[in-house]
Design an enzyme around this catalytic site. Sequence first.
Site, PDB file in Angstrom:
ATOM      1  N   MET A 120      -4.247  -7.001  -6.729  1.00 38.19           N
ATOM      2  CA  MET A 120      -3.629  -8.083  -7.488  1.00 38.19           C
ATOM      3  C   MET A 120      -4.613  -9.107  -8.046  1.00 38.19           C
ATOM      4  O   MET A 120      -4.249 -10.256  -8.290  1.00 38.19           O
ATOM      5  CB  MET A 120      -2.566  -8.790  -6.627  1.00 38.19           C
ATOM      6  CG  MET A 120      -1.459  -7.868  -6.156  1.00 38.19           C
ATOM      7  SD  MET A 120      -0.630  -7.004  -7.505  1.00 38.19           S
ATOM      8  CE  MET A 120       0.328  -8.359  -8.180  1.00 38.19           C
ATOM      9  N   LYS A 121      -5.846  -8.683  -8.231  1.00 36.56           N
ATOM     10  CA  LYS A 121      -6.864  -9.575  -8.781  1.00 36.56           C
ATOM     11  C   LYS A 121      -7.467  -8.903 -10.004  1.00 36.56           C
ATOM     12  O   LYS A 121      -7.622  -7.675 -10.024  1.00 36.56           O
ATOM     13  CB  LYS A 121      -7.991  -9.751  -7.755  1.00 36.56           C
ATOM     14  CG  LYS A 121      -7.703 -10.810  -6.731  1.00 36.56           C
ATOM     15  CD  LYS A 121      -7.917 -12.127  -7.373  1.00 36.56           C
ATOM     16  CE  LYS A 121      -8.101 -13.261  -6.429  1.00 36.56           C
ATOM     17  NZ  LYS A 121      -8.277 -14.524  -7.145  1.00 36.56           N
ATOM     18  N   ILE A 122      -7.867  -9.715 -10.971  1.00 32.65           N
ATOM     19  CA  ILE A 122      -8.551  -9.137 -12.125  1.00 32.65           C
ATOM     20  C   ILE A 122      -9.960  -8.742 -11.693  1.00 32.65           C
ATOM     21  O   ILE A 122     -10.691  -9.540 -11.093  1.00 32.65           O
ATOM     22  CB  ILE A 122      -8.553 -10.128 -13.295  1.00 32.65           C
ATOM     23  CG1 ILE A 122      -7.100 -10.290 -13.765  1.00 32.65           C
ATOM     24  CG2 ILE A 122      -9.444  -9.633 -14.432  1.00 32.65           C
ATOM     25  CD1 ILE A 122      -6.900 -11.313 -14.846  1.00 32.65           C
TER      26      ILE A 122
ATOM     27  N   HIS B 225       0.244   1.043 -13.360  1.00 32.61           N
ATOM     28  CA  HIS B 225       1.055  -0.109 -13.763  1.00 32.61           C
ATOM     29  C   HIS B 225       2.507   0.351 -13.914  1.00 32.61           C
ATOM     30  O   HIS B 225       2.766   1.398 -14.518  1.00 32.61           O
ATOM     31  CB  HIS B 225       0.518  -0.673 -15.096  1.00 32.61           C
ATOM     32  CG  HIS B 225       1.247  -1.900 -15.529  1.00 32.61           C
ATOM     33  ND1 HIS B 225       1.015  -3.138 -14.962  1.00 32.61           N
ATOM     34  CD2 HIS B 225       2.235  -2.075 -16.439  1.00 32.61           C
ATOM     35  CE1 HIS B 225       1.822  -4.028 -15.525  1.00 32.61           C
ATOM     36  NE2 HIS B 225       2.563  -3.415 -16.424  1.00 32.61           N
TER      37      HIS B 225
ATOM     38  N   ASN C 138       1.301   3.111  -2.639  1.00 35.45           N
ATOM     39  CA  ASN C 138       0.528   4.067  -3.466  1.00 35.45           C
ATOM     40  C   ASN C 138      -0.643   4.631  -2.666  1.00 35.45           C
ATOM     41  O   ASN C 138      -0.938   5.824  -2.754  1.00 35.45           O
ATOM     42  CB  ASN C 138       0.060   3.407  -4.764  1.00 35.45           C
ATOM     43  CG  ASN C 138       1.133   3.448  -5.833  1.00 35.45           C
ATOM     44  OD1 ASN C 138       1.429   4.496  -6.386  1.00 35.45           O
ATOM     45  ND2 ASN C 138       1.745   2.304  -6.106  1.00 35.45           N
TER      46      ASN C 138
ATOM     47  N   GLY D  99       0.768  -1.240   0.000  1.00 38.07           N
ATOM     48  CA  GLY D  99       0.000   0.000   0.000  1.00 38.07           C
ATOM     49  C   GLY D  99       0.800   1.292   0.000  1.00 38.07           C
ATOM     50  O   GLY D  99       0.354   2.296   0.553  1.00 38.07           O
TER      51      GLY D  99
HETATM   52  C1  GRF Z   1       2.879  -0.911  -7.766  1.00 33.55           C
HETATM   53  O1  GRF Z   1       4.122  -1.128  -8.369  1.00 33.55           O
HETATM   54  C2  GRF Z   1       1.808  -0.699  -8.804  1.00 33.55           C
HETATM   55  O2  GRF Z   1       2.283  -0.086  -9.941  1.00 33.55           O
HETATM   56  C3  GRF Z   1       1.369  -2.107  -9.108  1.00 33.55           C
HETATM   57  O3  GRF Z   1       1.426  -2.773  -7.870  1.00 33.55           O
HETATM   58  C4  GRF Z   1       2.373  -2.146  -7.020  1.00 33.55           C
HETATM   59  C5  GRF Z   1       1.661  -1.790  -5.755  1.00 33.55           C
HETATM   60  O4  GRF Z   1       2.521  -1.283  -4.766  1.00 33.55           O
HETATM   61  N1  GRF Z   1       0.066  -2.110  -9.733  1.00 33.55           N
HETATM   62  P1  GRF Z   1       1.933  -0.692  -3.443  1.00 33.55           P
HETATM   63  O5  GRF Z   1       1.075  -1.767  -2.780  1.00 33.55           O
HETATM   64  O6  GRF Z   1       1.146   0.524  -3.774  1.00 33.55           O
HETATM   65  O7  GRF Z   1       3.136  -0.371  -2.595  1.00 33.55           O
END
Ligand code: GRF
Length: 220
Positions: A94-96, A113, A18, A16
């Site tokens: 991490m899921k579609i 991404h 981001n 997390g």
């Molecule tokens: C990031 O690299 C994002 O681009 C990808 O998954 C990762 C998530 O990282 N989709 P975080 O959980 O936000 O640290």
Amino acid sequence: MEGRKLPIAVFVSGRGTNLQSIIDAIESGKLDAEIKLVVSNRSKAYALKRCEKHGIPYEVIPSKKFKTHQEWGEALIEAVKRSGAELVVLAGFMKIVPPNFIEAFENRIINIHPSLLPAFKGLDAQGQAFDYGVTLTGCTVHLVIPELDSGPVIAQAVVPVLPNDTAETLAKRILEHEHRIYPQVIQWFAEGRVRVDNGKVVVLGAKYGTLPFNPQLERF
Ligand code: GRF
């Protein structure tokens, strides 16, 4: 409208960082949004600790609790609707995402991404770029469509691959840019500046082409 905060939901699965960059941008007054709900598919996601620390409501909605993808999608739709969020931000989810969910929030779901899409879709995009030997890579924020890591691009940041890089140092450098461009894109939504025109995103008033790197960025 003066003082209006864009209500958002953030979907996570892991550490997390981001999510944290969005929280920080809100708390420092740069981002006019409010996180109404965090949804995780994993109860052990470290991102949930961040929610606890910052008093952000969260729900754990694992796909395996449901008989079908469709039912999982319905639960996600219900949670987001109940929260009042108007934008769904996938941040390391991490899921579609189920098709019915995408349909319910068409053009209101965004993803980040860690590559310059359409290159290096899927898992470990940073490792893919490193192994390929590209000299420039980066990160992309895009609208979510049913096809994985596709959908109209909203913003990209370019990150050089340096001679002494490993896949890990490269991923770390890309992440710093993720933390900059994701809050910026959400701010564009908050300002009502994101339009979809003929399958392409137009950001009203963005300063394209004025800097060698990251030309669209304004606040972050
Ligand atoms: C990031 O690299 C994002 O681009 C990808 O998954 C990762 C998530 O990282 N989709 P975080 O959980 O936000 O640290």
